[in-house]
Design an enzyme around this catalytic site. Structure first.
Site, PDB file in Angstrom:
ATOM      1  N   HIS A   1       0.485  -0.538   0.184  1.00  0.00           N
ATOM      2  CA  HIS A   1      -0.016  -0.148   0.000  1.00  0.00           C
ATOM      3  C   HIS A   1       0.569   1.074  -0.165  1.00  0.00           C
ATOM      4  O   HIS A   1       0.733   2.705  -0.647  1.00  0.00           O
ATOM      5  CB  HIS A   1      -0.558   0.227   1.554  1.00  0.00           C
ATOM      6  N   GLU A   2       1.864   1.033   0.954  1.00  0.00           N
ATOM      7  CA  GLU A   2       2.349   2.779   1.421  1.00  0.00           C
ATOM      8  C   GLU A   2       3.531   2.308   0.202  1.00  0.00           C
ATOM      9  O   GLU A   2       4.068   3.751  -0.696  1.00  0.00           O
ATOM     10  CB  GLU A   2       3.545   2.335   2.501  1.00  0.00           C
TER      11      GLU A   2
ATOM     12  N   HIS B   1       1.664   4.636  -2.908  1.00  0.00           N
ATOM     13  CA  HIS B   1       1.764   6.114  -2.544  1.00  0.00           C
ATOM     14  C   HIS B   1       3.378   6.499  -3.140  1.00  0.00           C
ATOM     15  O   HIS B   1       4.204   7.313  -3.611  1.00  0.00           O
ATOM     16  CB  HIS B   1       1.791   6.249  -1.024  1.00  0.00           C
TER      17      HIS B   1
END
Length: 350
Positions: free
Chosen positions: A17-18, A21
């Site tokens: 997920h990170e 980003h």
């Protein structure tokens, strides 16, 4: 072993997920000050270029800290706040996109060894079934929609027929064309020689080639999204309560149970991979809810701010959004603490 696998799985989902980003920010030219997996004290960290990479002690989160994420940085063209709205939107959505993608990849892996699947195509009717008629259902009909809900698997048929009062709007595919059956009465009945109640028809089994495995995995991911939506609807409707929610502790416990109850190690790994795929898709959907502090809340406020700025012809102070997200984070942490307490209580009293 299964508890360790569950914790590792959570760490991977957070990292992916990170990383979404992070990769989107780098691609859009935004300065990333820190890319961290986990929360709390740093177990390992390394400065590489302008970014600090860190692995922290608590596997309950992570973050991609960008310059100007919560406040305007005047004169810095590489700050997040200085980017056009479309770039900020891509960066915010990238995390959930990566969670959905890894969920889909896990499903492809799980179903890669499958040879056949049950299709929502009627192959035969029970003797005396009243639903087989010229104006009703036929052998060879494929359920396509029930009350507006897309049918992907044979299990979806009983799931959506169980809703409502027995009268349904059904769409089937018959001879390559869609046929609508409006207000069609379809209820569970008892049949001679059968124990229990049934709808009165059976479904077929179809062998899977590589393309069908990919399609099945895609449909399963979409079905997961729908399951999350239905769960949220039940939560807001009061069908389930906050006490029924589970957080990381409860999910780790469930994953351990899945592993322990599997027939062997290979089956356990596949079952856990399937469960982690559901968690990944769940995270992707939940994180895009328009709640402050979540990516969905940031996207919502991004759109609202963009509209306001077009009306008033000047920039909105990013600190206002920062205060909103801070308040949202406090409430989310309080909810997480409550859910964690409930999970621990259930495990201790099991």
């Amino acid at each position: 072993m299964y508890i360790l696998l569950a914790i590792l799985g959570f760490g991977i989902l957070i990292a992916v997920h990170e990383f979404g980003h992070f990769a989107a920010a780098k691609a859009c030219g935004v300065r990333v000050e820190e890319f961290s997996i986990g929360m709390g004290p740093a177990l390992w960290k390394k400065q590489k270029g302008e970014t600090l990479y860190a692995l922290r002690a608590l596997p309950i989160g992570g973050y991609c800290a960008m310059t100007g994420e919560n406040e305007a940085v005047e004169g810095d063209e590489r700050a997040f706040s200085s980017q056009p709205a479309w770039k900020r939107l891509i960066i915010l959505v990238a995390g959930s996109f990566m969670n959905f993608l890894i969920g889909l990849v896990l499903l492809v892996i799980v179903f890669s060894s499958a040879r056949a699947y049950s299709t929502p195509v009627i192959t035969e009717f029970f003797e005396g079934c009243p639903y087989e008629s010229a104006d009703g259902l036929h052998v060879g009909d494929q359920f396509y929609k029930i009350d507006g809900h897309r049918i992907y698997f044979s299990s979806n048929v009983s799931e959506y027929l169980a809703r409502g009062n027995g009268s349904h709007d059904i769409v089937v595919i018959r001879d390559g064309e869609k046929v609508e059956l409006k207000h069609f009465e379809l209820k569970l009945l008892e049949y001679p020689g059968e124990e229990g109640q049934y709808y009165g028809f059976r479904f077929g089994v179809q062998e899977m080639n590589f393309g069908q495995k990919l399609q099945y995995s895609w449909y399963c991911a979409l079905d997961f999204v729908r399951m999350v939506y239905n769960s949220l609807r039940d939560l807001f409707a009061g069908v389930v309560g906050v006490k029924d929610l589970s957080g990381p502790v409860g999910i780790v416990s469930m994953i351990n149970d899945v592993g322990q109850e599997s027939a062997g190690v290979a089956d356990a790994l596949l079952n856990i991979a399937y469960f982690m795929a559901f968690i990944a898709v769940n995270l992707a959907v939940m994180n895009m809810l328009p709640i402050p502090a979540l990516d969905g809340g940031r996207v919502f406020l991004l759109v609202v701010t963009w509209i306001i700025e077009r009306i008033i012809r000047k920039k909105v102070d990013p600190r206002i959004e920062g205060y909103i997200h801070t308040g949202g984070m406090v409430l989310l942490l309080a909810l997480m603490a409550f859910v964690m307490y409930q999970d621990i209580f259930r495990i201790v009293t099991k």
